[in-house]
Scaffold this motif. Structure first.
Motif, PDB file in Angstrom:
ATOM      1  N   ASN A  49       0.820  -1.208   0.000  1.00 47.72           N
ATOM      2  CA  ASN A  49       0.000   0.000   0.000  1.00 47.72           C
ATOM      3  C   ASN A  49       0.855   1.260   0.000  1.00 47.72           C
ATOM      4  N   PHE A  50       1.992   1.196   0.693  1.00 51.82           N
ATOM      5  CA  PHE A  50       2.874   2.358   0.725  1.00 51.82           C
ATOM      6  C   PHE A  50       3.459   2.622  -0.657  1.00 51.82           C
ATOM      7  N   ASP A  51       3.861   1.562  -1.352  1.00 50.97           N
ATOM      8  CA  ASP A  51       4.371   1.720  -2.716  1.00 50.97           C
ATOM      9  C   ASP A  51       3.301   2.320  -3.623  1.00 50.97           C
ATOM     10  N   ALA A  52       2.062   1.875  -3.445  1.00 50.00           N
ATOM     11  CA  ALA A  52       0.961   2.425  -4.248  1.00 50.00           C
ATOM     12  C   ALA A  52       0.751   3.898  -3.911  1.00 50.00           C
ATOM     13  N   PHE A  53       0.908   4.251  -2.640  1.00 53.19           N
ATOM     14  CA  PHE A  53       0.787   5.646  -2.204  1.00 53.19           C
ATOM     15  C   PHE A  53       1.864   6.508  -2.858  1.00 53.19           C
ATOM     16  N   VAL A  54       3.107   6.017  -2.879  1.00 52.62           N
ATOM     17  CA  VAL A  54       4.207   6.768  -3.492  1.00 52.62           C
ATOM     18  C   VAL A  54       3.970   6.930  -4.989  1.00 52.62           C
ATOM     19  N   ARG A  55       3.451   5.880  -5.623  1.00 55.89           N
ATOM     20  CA  ARG A  55       3.141   5.991  -7.061  1.00 55.89           C
ATOM     21  C   ARG A  55       2.042   7.033  -7.287  1.00 55.89           C
ATOM     22  N   ALA A  56       1.058   7.065  -6.388  1.00 57.27           N
ATOM     23  CA  ALA A  56      -0.023   8.057  -6.512  1.00 57.27           C
ATOM     24  C   ALA A  56       0.533   9.465  -6.371  1.00 57.27           C
ATOM     25  N   ILE A  57       1.499   9.642  -5.479  1.00 53.48           N
ATOM     26  CA  ILE A  57       2.143  10.947  -5.332  1.00 53.48           C
ATOM     27  C   ILE A  57       2.852  11.326  -6.623  1.00 53.48           C
ATOM     28  N   ASP A  58       3.611  10.384  -7.173  1.00 53.15           N
ATOM     29  CA  ASP A  58       4.347  10.659  -8.408  1.00 53.15           C
ATOM     30  C   ASP A  58       3.403  11.059  -9.542  1.00 53.15           C
ATOM     31  N   GLU A  59       2.237  10.407  -9.587  1.00 50.39           N
ATOM     32  CA  GLU A  59       1.260  10.735 -10.625  1.00 50.39           C
ATOM     33  C   GLU A  59       0.623  12.100 -10.378  1.00 50.39           C
ATOM     34  N   ALA A  60       0.458  12.458  -9.102  1.00 47.24           N
ATOM     35  CA  ALA A  60      -0.203  13.721  -8.768  1.00 47.24           C
ATOM     36  C   ALA A  60       0.724  14.924  -8.946  1.00 47.24           C
ATOM     37  N   LEU A  61       2.028  14.691  -8.743  1.00 46.73           N
ATOM     38  CA  LEU A  61       2.984  15.786  -8.860  1.00 46.73           C
ATOM     39  C   LEU A  61       3.375  15.999 -10.314  1.00 46.73           C
ATOM     40  N   SER A  62       3.745  17.221 -10.615  1.00 52.42           N
ATOM     41  CA  SER A  62       4.249  17.544 -11.951  1.00 52.42           C
ATOM     42  C   SER A  62       5.371  18.552 -11.819  1.00 52.42           C
ATOM     43  N   GLU A  63       6.252  18.588 -12.806  1.00 52.23           N
ATOM     44  CA  GLU A  63       7.378  19.510 -12.749  1.00 52.23           C
ATOM     45  C   GLU A  63       6.909  20.956 -12.743  1.00 52.23           C
ATOM     46  N   ALA A  64       5.758  21.219 -13.340  1.00 48.30           N
ATOM     47  CA  ALA A  64       5.249  22.598 -13.401  1.00 48.30           C
ATOM     48  C   ALA A  64       4.658  23.053 -12.075  1.00 48.30           C
ATOM     49  N   MET A  65       4.429  22.117 -11.171  1.00 48.04           N
ATOM     50  CA  MET A  65       3.814  22.434  -9.884  1.00 48.04           C
ATOM     51  C   MET A  65       4.858  23.061  -8.952  1.00 48.04           C
ATOM     52  N   PRO A  66       4.574  24.229  -8.370  1.00 47.66           N
ATOM     53  CA  PRO A  66       5.524  24.860  -7.444  1.00 47.66           C
ATOM     54  C   PRO A  66       5.818  23.946  -6.256  1.00 47.66           C
ATOM     55  N   PRO A  67       7.009  24.071  -5.654  1.00 50.32           N
ATOM     56  CA  PRO A  67       7.379  23.193  -4.536  1.00 50.32           C
ATOM     57  C   PRO A  67       6.371  23.178  -3.392  1.00 50.32           C
ATOM     58  N   ARG A  68       5.851  24.353  -3.023  1.00 47.56           N
ATOM     59  CA  ARG A  68       4.880  24.383  -1.928  1.00 47.56           C
ATOM     60  C   ARG A  68       3.650  23.552  -2.277  1.00 47.56           C
ATOM     61  N   GLN A  69       3.165  23.657  -3.497  1.00 47.95           N
ATOM     62  CA  GLN A  69       1.994  22.889  -3.906  1.00 47.95           C
ATOM     63  C   GLN A  69       2.292  21.399  -3.910  1.00 47.95           C
ATOM     64  N   GLN A  70       3.521  21.031  -4.225  1.00 51.23           N
ATOM     65  CA  GLN A  70       3.907  19.621  -4.200  1.00 51.23           C
ATOM     66  C   GLN A  70       3.835  19.073  -2.778  1.00 51.23           C
ATOM     67  N   LEU A  71       4.347  19.850  -1.816  1.00 50.29           N
ATOM     68  CA  LEU A  71       4.277  19.406  -0.419  1.00 50.29           C
ATOM     69  C   LEU A  71       2.828  19.324   0.061  1.00 50.29           C
ATOM     70  N   GLU A  72       2.015  20.285  -0.355  1.00 49.25           N
ATOM     71  CA  GLU A  72       0.601  20.263   0.009  1.00 49.25           C
ATOM     72  C   GLU A  72      -0.088  19.031  -0.586  1.00 49.25           C
ATOM     73  N   THR A  73       0.315  18.664  -1.795  1.00 48.53           N
ATOM     74  CA  THR A  73      -0.260  17.489  -2.455  1.00 48.53           C
ATOM     75  C   THR A  73       0.085  16.215  -1.690  1.00 48.53           C
ATOM     76  N   ILE A  74       1.316  16.129  -1.195  1.00 49.12           N
ATOM     77  CA  ILE A  74       1.723  14.950  -0.420  1.00 49.12           C
ATOM     78  C   ILE A  74       0.891  14.849   0.858  1.00 49.12           C
ATOM     79  N   LEU A  75       0.700  15.972   1.542  1.00 46.38           N
ATOM     80  CA  LEU A  75      -0.134  15.962   2.745  1.00 46.38           C
ATOM     81  C   LEU A  75      -1.556  15.506   2.431  1.00 46.38           C
ATOM     82  N   THR A  76      -2.100  16.022   1.344  1.00 46.00           N
ATOM     83  CA  THR A  76      -3.465  15.668   0.957  1.00 46.00           C
ATOM     84  C   THR A  76      -3.570  14.188   0.624  1.00 46.00           C
TER      85      THR A  76
END
Length: 210
Positions: free
Chosen positions: A75-102
């Motif tokens: 499940n943790f590996d699936a969670f990390v993959r979901a993070i990778d899919e949700a993040l994008s290079e165009a996303m500012p760093p703060r938004q990336q951290l917020e996405t991980i929390l969400t």
């Protein structure tokens, strides 16, 4: 050469079958854990649901504890993959951290609490195994550190505080105990909790007076 090729194909097929059998065992184990909890989960029932012998399950996982922790890692590996899919290079760093929390509070913790945090014994086992198998947390820490460094390079984050301290502080927000107490105990809305955590991490708790 043809015999060698046939042998390699047979080994590849055997490995695929092994991986598929392991996937089915993990899926069945997760189902039973959800339904019955850790103490009432039996290897016999898991084997029956997969349609294999009990000994076959033990070939993949030497104990029930190992199997339950393997479910967590899956499940943790699936969670990390979901993070990778949700993040994008165009996303500012703060938004990336917020996405991980969400992502963490939006679904990952509820599964882990249902699976692993439903007994005192399971909590103790989980804490011990987490120390023995730090790889998942190290991978996530490396991702967070990379995001923080990118934010520092942009001038978005404080460059005085060491990144390691910022990572540790971020991890302090990722607590299944907090989820259990606030969301399940006090019935706080998950999105509300995430907003509060974002505010504390990025703005602190000091009131900004005009």
């Amino acid at each position: 050469m043809e015999q060698a090729s046939t042998s390699e194909q047979a080994q590849t097929l055997k490995e695929k079958q092994r991986q598929e059998r392991e996937r089915l065992i993990l899926a069945a184990a997760e189902e039973v854990l959800y339904e019955k909890g850790y103490h009432d989960t039996s290897i016999d029932e898991i084997a029956a649901r997969v349609g294999v012998a009990k000994g076959t399950v033990y070939l993949h996982f030497p104990s029930k504890e190992e199997l339950v922790f393997a479910v967590f890692l899956h499940n943790f590996d699936a969670f990390v993959r979901a993070i990778d899919e949700a993040l994008s290079e165009a996303m500012p760093p703060r938004q990336q951290l917020e996405t991980i929390l969400t992502c963490m509070y939006g679904g990952f913790y509820i599964k882990q609490i249902q699976l692993l945090y439903n007994s005192v014994d399971m909590k103790r086992l989980f804490e011990v195994r987490r120390e023995q198998e730090p790889r998942p947390w190290e991978q996530l820490a490396a991702r967070i550190a990379s995001i923080l460094e990118a934010g520092k390079a942009r001038g978005d984050f404080d460059s005085v505080t060491p990144t390691s301290v910022q990572v540790a502080t971020f991890f302090s927000l990722l607590s299944p105990r907090s989820y259990e107490r606030l969301v399940l105990g006090e019935h706080m809305d998950v999105q509300e909790l995430v907003q509060h955590l974002k505010h504390i991490y990025f703005n602190g708790i000091i009131a900004h007076k005009e």
